[in-house]
Design an enzyme around this catalytic site. Structure first.
Site, PDB file in Angstrom:
ATOM      1  N   GLU A  34      25.893 -27.111  20.756  1.00  0.00           N
ATOM      2  CA  GLU A  34      25.442 -25.810  20.233  1.00  0.00           C
ATOM      3  C   GLU A  34      26.465 -25.255  19.245  1.00  0.00           C
ATOM      4  OE1 GLU A  34      22.795 -24.149  23.983  1.00  0.00           O
ATOM      5  OE2 GLU A  34      24.909 -23.672  23.921  1.00  0.00           O
ATOM      6  N   GLY A  83      18.099 -23.930  26.273  1.00  0.00           N
ATOM      7  CA  GLY A  83      17.886 -22.893  27.282  1.00  0.00           C
ATOM      8  C   GLY A  83      16.418 -22.545  27.416  1.00  0.00           C
ATOM      9  N   THR A 104      15.023 -19.346  26.518  1.00  0.00           N
ATOM     10  CA  THR A 104      14.528 -18.449  25.459  1.00  0.00           C
ATOM     11  C   THR A 104      14.114 -19.241  24.216  1.00  0.00           C
ATOM     12  OG1 THR A 104      16.170 -16.908  26.324  1.00  0.00           O
ATOM     13  CG2 THR A 104      15.032 -16.250  24.325  1.00  0.00           C
TER      14      THR A 104
END
Ligand code: 5RP
Length: 233
Positions: free
Chosen positions: A108, A31, A33
């Site tokens: 993930e 992602g 972040t």
């Protein structure tokens, strides 16, 4: 840098500073972040001569690790991780997460499940009382391509809501994950709360590979706030 990017950065920096120790194996999430967390890892490797191995959760994470000259590992060599750091699309007050906005939910979740601690980094827009309060794109569900229509129907019949096959930009075709699967985004009806049960039930539908519901997997969440502080949960 706008307030949202600042929020991502301060959450990521704090998480890396508090949870990444010398001589450790770290899961690197996916992602936007996580990019800040990787920047901080790079700084700490340079400044402190930190010895870490980074296990990626996606093609993107692998590229981030390689492009930043961090040490790349995998689950074959390191089946047990000290910590995994990752973003989230939404976090509720009971530490349930929606993940997979970027389509990387399967790896993930695998990497997180191998880590002693899953640490989530997010900006303030991800902070909810209940799932669905902030994140409007639904719960991602990774499915085997030939089963997508049957799974779509089964989930709609069982729980209601709206469930869409995730399409690539300009609707050129379905999004294909790093694992060669499709993603269904389930816009669930309001009022659902028993996420543990729902997660188990959906996971048992043949053809479902993984859901983006991470039920009580996170140990700690760092939210970067608009005032420049970091809220911990
Ligand atoms: C990708 C993910 C991401 O961690 C999640 O979508 C959060 O992304 P961002 O940090 O860009 O808000 O689950 O599959």
């Amino acid at each position: 840098m706008g307030p949202l990017e600042i929020a991502k950065k301060i959450a990521a920096y704090k998480a890396v500073d508090e949870y990444v120790k010398d001589n450790s194996i770290i899961g690197v999430g996916s992602g936007s972040t996580i990019i800040y967390a990787v920047h901080r890892l790079v700084e700490r490797v340079k400044e402190e001569n930190l010895n870490i191995v980074c296990v990626p959760t996606s093609f993107q994470a692998r590229q981030l690790i390689l492009n930043n000259h961090l040490t790349l590992g995998d689950l074959e060599t390191y089946p047990k991780l000290d910590c995994a750091i990752d973003g989230a699309d939404e976090v509720d007050s009971e530490m349930n997460l929606i993940k997979g906005g970027g389509g990387c939910l399967l790896q993930e979740k695998i990497v997180a499940s191998c880590a002693d601690e899953l640490v989530i980094i997010a900006d303030y827009t991800k902070n909810s009382q209940q799932l669905g309060e902030q994140y409007k794109k639904g719960i991602p569900i990774e499915v085997i391509p030939m089963a997508y229509k049957a799974i779509q129907k089964r989930i709609k019949d069982n729980y209601g809501g709206n469930i869409q096959l995730r399409m690539a930009l300009a609707k050129a075709g379905p999004v294909v994950t790093d694992n060669g699967n499709f993603i269904l985004d389930w816009h669930f009806p309001q009022g659902l709360t028993n996420w543990n049960k729902i997660n188990i039930e959906i996971s048992m539908i043949p053809g479902v590979v993984e859901t983006g519901l991470f039920i009580k997997m996170a140990k700690k969440v760092f939210f970067g706030m608009p005032d420049g502080s970091v809220k911990e949960q």
